[in-house]
Design a protein around this motif. Structure first.
Motif, PDB file in Angstrom:
ATOM      1  N   GLU A  39      14.419  23.211 -27.076  1.00 43.98           N
ATOM      2  CA  GLU A  39      13.289  22.426 -27.573  1.00 43.98           C
ATOM      3  C   GLU A  39      13.232  21.066 -26.883  1.00 43.98           C
ATOM      4  OE1 GLU A  39      13.691  21.994 -31.780  1.00 43.98           O
ATOM      5  OE2 GLU A  39      12.827  23.951 -32.207  1.00 43.98           O
ATOM      6  N   ASN A  40      14.372  20.418 -26.779  1.00 42.21           N
ATOM      7  CA  ASN A  40      14.431  19.102 -26.131  1.00 42.21           C
ATOM      8  C   ASN A  40      14.010  19.190 -24.669  1.00 42.21           C
ATOM      9  OD1 ASN A  40      15.213  17.799 -28.445  1.00 42.21           O
ATOM     10  ND2 ASN A  40      17.392  17.960 -27.997  1.00 42.21           N
ATOM     11  N   ARG A  41      14.390  20.259 -23.997  1.00 40.10           N
ATOM     12  CA  ARG A  41      13.989  20.455 -22.606  1.00 40.10           C
ATOM     13  C   ARG A  41      12.472  20.597 -22.506  1.00 40.10           C
ATOM     14  NH1 ARG A  41      12.114  23.907 -19.379  1.00 40.10           N
ATOM     15  NH2 ARG A  41      12.103  25.593 -20.883  1.00 40.10           N
ATOM     16  N   ARG A  42      11.880  21.383 -23.404  1.00 47.20           N
ATOM     17  CA  ARG A  42      10.427  21.558 -23.388  1.00 47.20           C
ATOM     18  C   ARG A  42       9.710  20.252 -23.727  1.00 47.20           C
ATOM     19  NH1 ARG A  42       9.142  25.758 -27.431  1.00 47.20           N
ATOM     20  NH2 ARG A  42      11.222  25.415 -28.206  1.00 47.20           N
ATOM     21  N   ILE A  43      10.272  19.474 -24.640  1.00 45.63           N
ATOM     22  CA  ILE A  43       9.690  18.179 -24.993  1.00 45.63           C
ATOM     23  C   ILE A  43       9.700  17.249 -23.788  1.00 45.63           C
ATOM     24  CG2 ILE A  43      10.097  16.065 -26.331  1.00 45.63           C
ATOM     25  CD1 ILE A  43      11.090  17.965 -28.603  1.00 45.63           C
ATOM     26  N   ARG A  44      10.828  17.162 -23.103  1.00 47.05           N
ATOM     27  CA  ARG A  44      10.917  16.300 -21.910  1.00 47.05           C
ATOM     28  C   ARG A  44       9.939  16.755 -20.830  1.00 47.05           C
ATOM     29  NH1 ARG A  44      16.343  16.881 -23.014  1.00 47.05           N
ATOM     30  NH2 ARG A  44      16.595  18.387 -21.324  1.00 47.05           N
TER      31      ARG A  44
END
Length: 108
Positions: A39-44
Motif C-alpha cells: 500500500e505504501n509503495r502504491r501511495i508513493r
C-alpha cells in the motif's frame, strides 16, 4: 498546497494507515506487513505521478487537450491502484488540476 491535498487523499483512502501515521506494528503478521508495504509503495507511486504531472501542466509543456487527457489518465491509474476510491480523486485531486489548467490556459 498539493502535498496537503494528496495527504488528505491518502488519509481518506487509508484512515490511520498512511505513511507517517503512528500505528503499532508489533504483533502483526508478516503477510499484513507485506500488504502495508505494498500500500505504501502504491501511495508513493501515485504521489510522484500527481506531482510530476501537475508540474508538467503548470510549466505549459502540454496543450489544453493534452492536459485533460493527463488528468483522465491519472484518475484511471488512481482507480486501478485503489479500486473503489475514484470519488476521492474527484474530491481532492481534480480541483487542484482544474485550477492549474485554468491558470495556465486562462488567456486561451
Amino acid at each position: 498546497d498539493l502535498y496537503l491535498s494528496i495527504d488528505f487523499f491518502i488519509q481518506v483512502i487509508f484512515p490511520g494507515r498512511y505513511p507517517g501515521s503512528s500505528f503499532g506494528l508489533k504483533g502483526m503478521k508478516v503477510e499484513d506487513l507485506r500488504l502495508i508495504d505494498e500500500e505504501n509503495r502504491r501511495i508513493r507511486y501515485l504521489r510522484i505521478l500527481l506531482d510530476l504531472h501537475l508540474a508538467v501542466i503548470l510549466s505549459g509543456g502540454v496543450t489544453l487537450d493534452e492536459s485533460y487527457r493527463v488528468v483522465e489518465r491519472l484518475k484511471e491509474i488512481s482507480e486501478r491502484l485503489f479500486p473503489g476510491k475514484g470519488h476521492v480523486f474527484d474530491l481532492v485531486c481534480l480541483p487542484r488540476f482544474r485550477r492549474a489548467i485554468s491558470e495556465v490556459f486562462k488567456a486561451s
